[in-house]
Design a protein around this motif. Structure first.
Motif, mmCIF file in Angstrom:
data_model
loop_
_atom_site.group_PDB
_atom_site.id
_atom_site.type_symbol
_atom_site.label_atom_id
_atom_site.label_comp_id
_atom_site.label_asym_id
_atom_site.label_seq_id
_atom_site.Cartn_x
_atom_site.Cartn_y
_atom_site.Cartn_z
ATOM 1 N N ALA A 39 0.820 -1.216 0.000
ATOM 2 C CA ALA A 39 0.000 0.000 0.000
ATOM 3 C C ALA A 39 0.853 1.266 0.000
ATOM 4 O O ALA A 39 0.497 2.261 -0.634
ATOM 5 N N PHE A 40 2.003 1.239 0.702
ATOM 6 C CA PHE A 40 2.788 2.465 0.891
ATOM 7 C C PHE A 40 4.245 2.336 0.437
ATOM 8 O O PHE A 40 4.968 3.346 0.412
ATOM 9 N N GLU A 41 4.689 1.115 0.104
ATOM 10 C CA GLU A 41 6.091 0.869 -0.215
ATOM 11 C C GLU A 41 6.984 1.528 0.850
ATOM 12 O O GLU A 41 6.795 1.285 2.033
ATOM 13 N N PHE A 71 6.154 -3.673 9.914
ATOM 14 C CA PHE A 71 6.915 -2.567 9.343
ATOM 15 C C PHE A 71 7.800 -3.194 8.266
ATOM 16 O O PHE A 71 8.847 -3.771 8.574
ATOM 17 N N ASP A 72 7.410 -3.101 7.027
ATOM 18 C CA ASP A 72 8.177 -3.760 5.978
ATOM 19 C C ASP A 72 9.437 -2.944 5.665
ATOM 20 O O ASP A 72 9.863 -2.119 6.475
ATOM 21 N N ASP A 73 10.033 -3.157 4.525
ATOM 22 C CA ASP A 73 11.320 -2.557 4.172
ATOM 23 C C ASP A 73 11.331 -1.043 4.421
ATOM 24 O O ASP A 73 10.289 -0.393 4.424
ATOM 25 N N GLY A 254 -4.005 -1.353 -6.990
ATOM 26 C CA GLY A 254 -2.699 -0.945 -7.478
ATOM 27 C C GLY A 254 -2.760 -0.355 -8.870
ATOM 28 O O GLY A 254 -3.743 -0.469 -9.592
ATOM 29 N N GLN A 255 -1.674 0.268 -9.262
ATOM 30 C CA GLN A 255 -1.559 0.874 -10.584
ATOM 31 C C GLN A 255 -0.941 -0.129 -11.562
ATOM 32 O O GLN A 255 -0.178 -1.008 -11.195
ATOM 33 N N ALA A 285 -3.541 -2.473 2.383
ATOM 34 C CA ALA A 285 -4.403 -1.486 1.735
ATOM 35 C C ALA A 285 -4.459 -0.257 2.629
ATOM 36 O O ALA A 285 -4.160 -0.337 3.822
ATOM 37 N N ASN A 286 -4.819 0.870 2.056
ATOM 38 C CA ASN A 286 -5.010 2.068 2.867
ATOM 39 C C ASN A 286 -6.356 1.949 3.569
ATOM 40 O O ASN A 286 -7.409 2.181 2.975
ATOM 41 N N LEU A 287 -6.332 1.584 4.835
ATOM 42 C CA LEU A 287 -7.568 1.303 5.569
ATOM 43 C C LEU A 287 -8.360 2.562 5.909
ATOM 44 O O LEU A 287 -9.512 2.459 6.332
ATOM 45 N N THR A 288 -7.752 3.715 5.724
ATOM 46 C CA THR A 288 -8.504 4.953 5.937
ATOM 47 C C THR A 288 -9.317 5.329 4.710
ATOM 48 O O THR A 288 -10.092 6.278 4.734
#
Length: 438
Positions: A39-41, A71-73, A254-255, A285-288
């Motif tokens: 969702a945020f990379e 907390f991914d990369d 996603g794009q 996903a952006n849950l907001t």
């Protein structure tokens, strides 16, 4: 022959035997939670983390068991300090990671770390090769208890003198040693090996889950390809060790999709497969800004309780491929008919892999878990309704890329004298040894 009809609107090697699981006291059941990356990379910070965790709480997802935040990369600085230790990103986390993980804990959410078996992570941040024990100390001090471990930027062979198993074993050994030294619960260890060297064969000796495919994408062709992989290795999942089919893409639009974003039916199929295959399920996903329909999919308690079944750790497996011959490798059209056992009844998943509405049927006794000569109550885990009694066969009508998730429970014996006397009549014999002929 009577049929129970239920209208629903809307190269890998052969099967591998299940090995003994690594029971280190953690990870008996699949992990549920959230992952920042798809969702945020790298574009997440403390405000994003808190907003997503708060949304998890407000949407009722935490109460449903989504209680871990990965907390991914990209969560550290690009270089270690003078003592070789990881340094939390000052820009992203100005108040430090310990305070942030403490805030998550107040919401009922634990924190999960990310690193890599190589010299750098996939995004170019410090990897943990040669720093395994040191990094564990940092993550523990910051409030983490789970580790996703990636497989990028591998050192030269003459440096490691190990294959992938050995590089992952370094961290597994460090986790076990630290837990023994501190008399504490060990980190849960999730190996992100991508399936190149068949981790379903060996990874349960090291951790509690293992990736079996490349990165998932939020469109149907990616989902279908992963389900195809799952059809050949589903038997390797059980308590304390399971195939990880990657992030749960429900609600993530996603794009660059070659087919457009997933439809509601495709999201249901994606969620159903991941839940019944007993994969970890980490939302990305952006849950907001997520639709109510996607939240409804993520909140399916009937499927979540199968995923989190405390008494049956095995996943569903195919009993018939459907439009393809059995054991056909087809990334576009994977196996369509699946079954397994659970504490709550016999589970069936029927998947329409075609682009058209399809009427799909199966004989109950095609499932190893069904008793022949019995009637079965049919419960639909998407409509949450009891849909009558099945006698030998079930038929469902499914939309393109749609799914049926059914739970069947014994409803008593068939009536006497109904022909054919066996559901699988070609194997049926009279007492004198003469085969029954339909």
């Amino acid at each position: 022959m009577l049929t129970s009809a239920i209208a629903i609107g809307t190269s890998i090697a052969a099967l591998v035997g299940r090995a003994s699981a690594l029971d280190s006291g953690v990870g008996k059941l699949p992990k549920l939670g959230y992952n920042t990356f798809n969702a945020f990379e790298c574009g997440y910070d403390a405000d994003v983390v808190l907003s997503q965790a708060q949304a998890m709480k407000d949407l009722g997802l935490v109460d449903l068991g989504y209680n871990s935040f990965l907390f991914d990369d990209c969560m550290t600085e690009k270089t270690r300090n003078s003592k070789g230790r990881l340094v939390a990103s000052a820009e992203k986390f100005p108040n430090g990671l310990k305070k942030l993980t403490s805030q998550l804990k107040k919401l009922g959410v634990s924190s999960s770390a990310y690193s890599d078996a190589g010299v750098q992570t996939c995004a170019g941040y410090p990897g943990s090769f040669g720093h395994e024990a040191q990094d564990l100390e940092s993550w523990e001090a910051w409030g983490f208890d789970y580790l996703k471990y990636d497989n990028c930027y591998i050192p030269f062979d003459n440096v490691t003198q190990e294959n992938v198993y050995g590089r992952y074993k370094r961290m597994s050994d460090a986790i076990a040693a630290r837990a023994a030294k501190k008399h504490s619960t060990p980190f849960q260890f999730s190996l992100c090996e991508w399936g190149w060297q068949q981790p379903w064969v060996w990874a349960r000796q090291l951790g509690q889950s293992w990736r079996v495919n490349g990165d998932i994408k939020p469109w149907w062709s990616s989902i279908a390809s992963i389900i195809n992989t799952a059809s050949f290795i589903s038997s390797t999942t059980d308590f304390y060790g399971r195939n990880d089919f990657d992030i749960l893409e429900v609600g993530n639009f996603g794009q660059g999709s070659p087919q457009g974003n997933m439809t509601d039916d495709e999201e249901k199929s994606h969620f159903t497969a991941w839940a019944l295959l007993k994969s970890p399920m980490l939302i990305s996903a952006n849950l907001t800004n997520i639709s109510s329909s996607s939240v409804e999919v993520l909140s399916n308690q009937d499927l979540l309780r199968i995923n989190q079944d405390p008494h049956v750790g095995a996943s569903i497996s195919p009993f018939r491929w459907g439009i393809n011959e059995d054991f056909t490798f087809n990334e576009t059209h994977p196996a369509q008919y699946w079954t397994g056992n659970s504490s709550y009844g016999v589970v069936f998943m029927v998947l329409n892999t075609l682009d058209t509405v399809e009427v799909m049927s199966f004989n109950l006794t095609e499932s190893w878990a069904i008793r022949a000569g019995r009637l079965y109550d049919v419960y639909d885990m998407w409509s949450h309704t009891h849909n009558g009694t099945a006698y030998r066969n079930v038929t469902v009508t499914l939309p393109p890329h749609g799914v049926a998730a059914l739970l069947l429970n014994d409803a008593g014996p068939e009536e006497a004298g109904i022909e054919p006397y066996c559901a699988g009549w070609w194997q049926c014999s009279w007492p004198n040894g003469t085969y029954y002929s339909n």
